[in-house]
Design a protein around this motif. Structure first.
Motif, PDB file in Angstrom:
ATOM      1  N   ARG A 101       0.837  -1.214   0.000  1.00 32.01           N
ATOM      2  CA  ARG A 101       0.000   0.000   0.000  1.00 32.01           C
ATOM      3  C   ARG A 101       0.866   1.256   0.000  1.00 32.01           C
ATOM      4  N   ALA A 102       1.960   1.236   0.753  1.00 30.40           N
ATOM      5  CA  ALA A 102       2.855   2.400   0.789  1.00 30.40           C
ATOM      6  C   ALA A 102       3.417   2.686  -0.608  1.00 30.40           C
ATOM      7  N   GLU A 103       3.813   1.635  -1.306  1.00 28.86           N
ATOM      8  CA  GLU A 103       4.309   1.806  -2.670  1.00 28.86           C
ATOM      9  C   GLU A 103       3.203   2.327  -3.589  1.00 28.86           C
ATOM     10  N   GLN A 104       2.008   1.832  -3.416  1.00 28.46           N
ATOM     11  CA  GLN A 104       0.885   2.281  -4.238  1.00 28.46           C
ATOM     12  C   GLN A 104       0.525   3.744  -3.950  1.00 28.46           C
ATOM     13  N   ARG A 105       0.689   4.168  -2.702  1.00 32.10           N
ATOM     14  CA  ARG A 105       0.447   5.582  -2.387  1.00 32.10           C
ATOM     15  C   ARG A 105       1.432   6.473  -3.140  1.00 32.10           C
ATOM     16  N   VAL A 106       2.688   6.032  -3.230  1.00 27.20           N
ATOM     17  CA  VAL A 106       3.685   6.786  -3.998  1.00 27.20           C
ATOM     18  C   VAL A 106       3.287   6.814  -5.472  1.00 27.20           C
ATOM     19  N   LYS A 107       2.863   5.672  -5.997  1.00 25.60           N
ATOM     20  CA  LYS A 107       2.424   5.631  -7.393  1.00 25.60           C
ATOM     21  C   LYS A 107       1.220   6.540  -7.616  1.00 25.60           C
ATOM     22  N   LYS A 108       0.296   6.578  -6.664  1.00 24.66           N
ATOM     23  CA  LYS A 108      -0.870   7.443  -6.789  1.00 24.66           C
ATOM     24  C   LYS A 108      -0.451   8.908  -6.792  1.00 24.66           C
ATOM     25  N   GLU A 109       0.529   9.271  -5.971  1.00 27.84           N
ATOM     26  CA  GLU A 109       1.042  10.648  -5.961  1.00 27.84           C
ATOM     27  C   GLU A 109       1.659  10.998  -7.319  1.00 27.84           C
ATOM     28  N   ILE A 110       2.393  10.057  -7.889  1.00 28.25           N
ATOM     29  CA  ILE A 110       2.991  10.276  -9.209  1.00 28.25           C
ATOM     30  C   ILE A 110       1.888  10.438 -10.253  1.00 28.25           C
ATOM     31  N   LEU A 111       0.888   9.572 -10.199  1.00 27.66           N
ATOM     32  CA  LEU A 111      -0.224   9.668 -11.146  1.00 27.66           C
ATOM     33  C   LEU A 111      -0.940  11.013 -11.001  1.00 27.66           C
ATOM     34  N   ASP A 112      -1.175  11.446  -9.779  1.00 24.91           N
ATOM     35  CA  ASP A 112      -1.828  12.734  -9.564  1.00 24.91           C
ATOM     36  C   ASP A 112      -1.018  13.867 -10.195  1.00 24.91           C
ATOM     37  N   ARG A 113       0.282  13.823 -10.055  1.00 19.96           N
ATOM     38  CA  ARG A 113       1.134  14.846 -10.686  1.00 19.96           C
ATOM     39  C   ARG A 113       1.027  14.791 -12.198  1.00 19.96           C
ATOM     40  N   LEU A 114       1.062  13.593 -12.758  1.00 22.50           N
ATOM     41  CA  LEU A 114       0.944  13.460 -14.209  1.00 22.50           C
ATOM     42  C   LEU A 114      -0.387  14.029 -14.688  1.00 22.50           C
ATOM     43  N   LEU A 115      -1.456  13.702 -13.994  1.00 26.97           N
ATOM     44  CA  LEU A 115      -2.779  14.171 -14.398  1.00 26.97           C
ATOM     45  C   LEU A 115      -2.932  15.681 -14.213  1.00 26.97           C
ATOM     46  N   ASN A 116      -2.371  16.220 -13.156  1.00 24.39           N
ATOM     47  CA  ASN A 116      -2.505  17.650 -12.873  1.00 24.39           C
ATOM     48  C   ASN A 116      -1.573  18.533 -13.692  1.00 24.39           C
ATOM     49  N   GLU A 117      -0.393  18.018 -14.037  1.00 22.60           N
ATOM     50  CA  GLU A 117       0.609  18.859 -14.683  1.00 22.60           C
ATOM     51  C   GLU A 117       0.889  18.521 -16.142  1.00 22.60           C
ATOM     52  N   TYR A 118       0.514  17.304 -16.583  1.00 24.05           N
ATOM     53  CA  TYR A 118       0.885  16.879 -17.936  1.00 24.05           C
ATOM     54  C   TYR A 118      -0.276  16.363 -18.776  1.00 24.05           C
TER      55      TYR A 118
END
Length: 181
Positions: A101-118
């Motif tokens: 879950r901790a790794e998935q939270r990091v992946k979710k943060e990365i996905l959120d950045r991709l969706l918000n910025e790119y």
């Protein structure tokens, strides 16, 4: 079927090994995950099995895992990739669900950045797929490089740059960033 109710405690990593937190339908609010009353639950062959085996949270907790339900599970996709379904389930079993879950939270943060910025409004499925299939370190490196390289670009250019950068890194790792249907 038994009269017991299907219950899920974790709505971000499914019973069968899909990463719901990285699914475009879940992110858009069009899916409530695999719990009673959701569309996923109604078509899921794993939910009734979970009930029969004591309402387990993840298939890897079952003594019969992996069973015949997993035969060919990675040969098709829905809106979310199934390519790593078994691999992710095994990883969660091996490193423990909290570490997973901790790794998935990091992946979710990365996905959120991709969706918000790119995301130019047409890349959400692609970004979800990339984050699902790629390693965290690779994703972070691509993001760092893109942050530096795209400073003076408009959103359309940034989106194209990110798609190309993710595809290039994925190809280096023999990962194909296309859904199978």
């Amino acid at each position: 079927m038994t009269s017991k109710r299907f219950k899920r405690n974790d709505l971000l990593f499914s019973l069968c090994g899909l990463n719901c937190s990285l699914c475009p339908m879940f992110i858009r609010g069009g899916c409530t995950g695999c719990r009673e009353g959701s569309t996923c639950y109604m078509v899921c062959e794993f939910a009734p099995c979970s009930i029969e085996h004591g309402n387990i949270d993840y298939c890897f907790e079952c003594g019969e895992y992996p069973c015949e339900k997993y035969d060919g599970v990675d040969l098709h996709d829905s809106l979310i990739t199934h390519k790593n379904q078994l691999k992710d389930m095994e990883k969660a079993k091996t490193i423990g669900i909290e570490n997973y879950r901790a790794e998935q939270r990091v992946k979710k943060e990365i996905l959120d950045r991709l969706l918000n910025e790119y995301d130019n409004g047409r890349r959400d499925v692609f970004f979800c797929l990339a984050v699902n299939l790629m390693d965290v370190d690779d994703l972070k490196e691509v993001l760092d490089e893109a942050d530096e390289s795209t400073k003076d670009m408009d959103l359309a250019e940034k989106s194209d740059f990110m798609k190309d950068a993710l595809n290039e890194r994925a190809e280096m790792r023999n990962i194909t960033l296309k859904l199978m249907h």
